[in-house]
Enzyme design. Structure first.
Site, short mmCIF file in Angstrom:
data_model
loop_
_atom_site.label_atom_id
_atom_site.label_comp_id
_atom_site.label_asym_id
_atom_site.label_seq_id
_atom_site.Cartn_x
_atom_site.Cartn_y
_atom_site.Cartn_z
N ASP A 13 0.86 -1.19 0.00
CA ASP A 13 0.00 0.00 0.00
C ASP A 13 0.89 1.23 0.00
OD1 ASP A 13 -1.91 1.93 0.33
OD2 ASP A 13 -2.67 1.20 2.24
N ASP A 109 -2.96 2.15 -6.22
CA ASP A 109 -1.78 2.21 -5.36
C ASP A 109 -1.71 1.07 -4.35
OD1 ASP A 109 -3.93 3.09 -3.90
OD2 ASP A 109 -2.86 4.71 -2.89
N GLU A 110 -2.52 0.03 -4.54
CA GLU A 110 -2.50 -1.12 -3.63
C GLU A 110 -2.55 -2.42 -4.43
OE1 GLU A 110 -5.09 -1.02 -0.09
OE2 GLU A 110 -5.84 0.89 -0.87
#
Length: 408
Positions: A13, A109-110
């Site tokens: 993350d 973004d993860e």
């Protein structure tokens, strides 16, 4: 009997991803509270991301700029650059795939990584997490937090457990000690409304949720109740999908906050047509048709109303989608009440080649076929000459902030 070996799952993350990317080109702002937001002049004044300094003032994603500035008067606002975020997302996925091909994005973004088969090459799950964090910092100048666990849910909760720039291992031996004392709202998939219901029956912590009677949870929440019990007790066994696996698209939508409130049927029609055109382009690009249309309306007081309807015939054309959206607006909202933001979403998707029963009494088939051919011709023109090369005449030089170039 031979004991089954645990999987090793990572959840990576990025820390304040959008804001961190923006600060790469604005190093003078790194020690100041910074937020990424839309253009307030176009009434897109919503916080999209914030850095750690802004978080300390209580600035949160999705609140308005004026709310954020009440908390933090010195907040520095910067505009978003999606192309930069997509570039770094691509770099991250290339890095992840050096360790495993089992990489499943959760958002831009993860991602989850199943590194079980890579342990003999790169070390333990914690070793791999630390290697990834070091590489991201060295090669990109960014940081991320990584959760390491034996299932996806606990790996995700591990990446949230300690930030920024940290690795947290949640094992079979320590998950009760680390996670069960946390408030129940910290449980992945427990939203505000669910947490309130759980609190009312005395379930305050994740440990309380794990110990709760499954039948009671099922009575309260249906299938979700059993799922939450399973997750709290560490029994999630969902796999990490391969990076090459095509993700199922469940809905395709487009929304816009207008420069001024929409009023009157003509303005609603103009807005709906533009949004529906973009949705239809995306449906055709994915090879999908929709069986339903949903609209989300935000009024000037930020109250949201959602309505949806099923279509008589599956479609991938802007004409049919906009017709359904206008019917929803007329029947559930009216054309005189103002609208700040409008979203049109195609739902109930399936592959366009899927066979469908057509009625012999259908007198609109010819019209739909002509509309489909015309819109596919527009697709070809845009592909050859750019997305701005052709559009509907009513959208030219509009005063609502509708960008005719956005057909991605």
């Amino acid at each position: 009997m031979e004991q089954k070996t645990d999987r090793v799952i990572l959840h990576c993350d990025m820390n304040s991803f959008f804001a961190s990317v923006e600060l790469l080109s604005l190093p003078e702002l790194r020690e100041k509270p910074v937020a990424v937001c839309g253009n307030p002049e176009n009434r897109h004044g919503i916080i999209l991301a914030k850095n750690e300094h802004a978080k300390k003032f209580g600035v949160v994603t999705a609140e308005t700029v004026w709310q954020a500035r009440k908390k933090c008067p010195e907040l520095v606002l910067v505009p978003p650059h999606r192309d930069r975020y997509e570039y770094y997302c691509g770099c991250l996925n290339e890095l992840y795939q050096k360790y495993t091909d089992l990489v499943e994005p959760f958002s831009i973004d993860e991602s989850w990584l199943d590194v079980t088969a890579s342990l003999s090459l790169f070390g333990s799950g914690k070793d791999i997490a630390d290697q990834i964090r070091a590489a991201v910092k060295k090669e990109m100048g960014l940081t991320l937090s990584v959760g390491v666990s034996f299932n996806k849910i606990f790996a995700k909760m591990g990446s949230d457990y300690r930030k920024p720039d940290a690795t947290t291992v949640i094992s079979r031996e320590n998950f009760k000690k680390l996670l069960w004392p946390l408030p129940v709202e910290n449980m992945f998939f427990v939203g505000e409304a669910t947490a309130e219901k759980l609190n009312r029956i005395g379930i305050k912590s994740i440990g309380d949720l794990a110990a709760a009677d499954e039948e009671l949870l099922s009575d309260l929440f249906g299938k979700q109740g059993r799922m939450l019990s399973c997750y709290a007790n560490g029994r999630d066994e969902s796999p990490v999908a391969p990076a090459s696996q095509k993700r199922e698209v469940k809905s395709v939508g487009n929304g816009l906050t207008f420069k001024r409130d929409l009023r009157g049927e003509n303005e609603f029609r103009m807005a709906v047509l533009s949004l529906s055109d973009t949705v239809a382009v995306r449906l055709r690009r994915h090879g999908l048709t929709c069986g339903g249309v949903k609209i989300d309306i935000k009024d000037p007081n930020f109250r949201v109303t959602s309505r949806q309807k099923q279509l008589s015939y599956r479609t991938d054309t802007a004409e049919e989608i906009s017709r359904a959206a206008m019917e929803l607006l007329e029947n559930s909202w009216g054309f005189e009440k103002p609208v700040r933001l409008l979203t049109v979403t195609a739902i109930q998707l399936s592959a366009e080649e899927k066979e469908e029963q057509i009625s012999f009494l259908d007198d609109g088939a010819g019209r739909r076929e002509k509309a489909g051919k015309a819109e596919r011709m527009m697709d070809e023109i845009r592909k050859r000459f750019g997305s701005h090369a052709i559009t509907y005449g009513g959208l030219l030089n509009n005063e609502l902030g509708i960008d005719i170039k956005e057909k991605k």
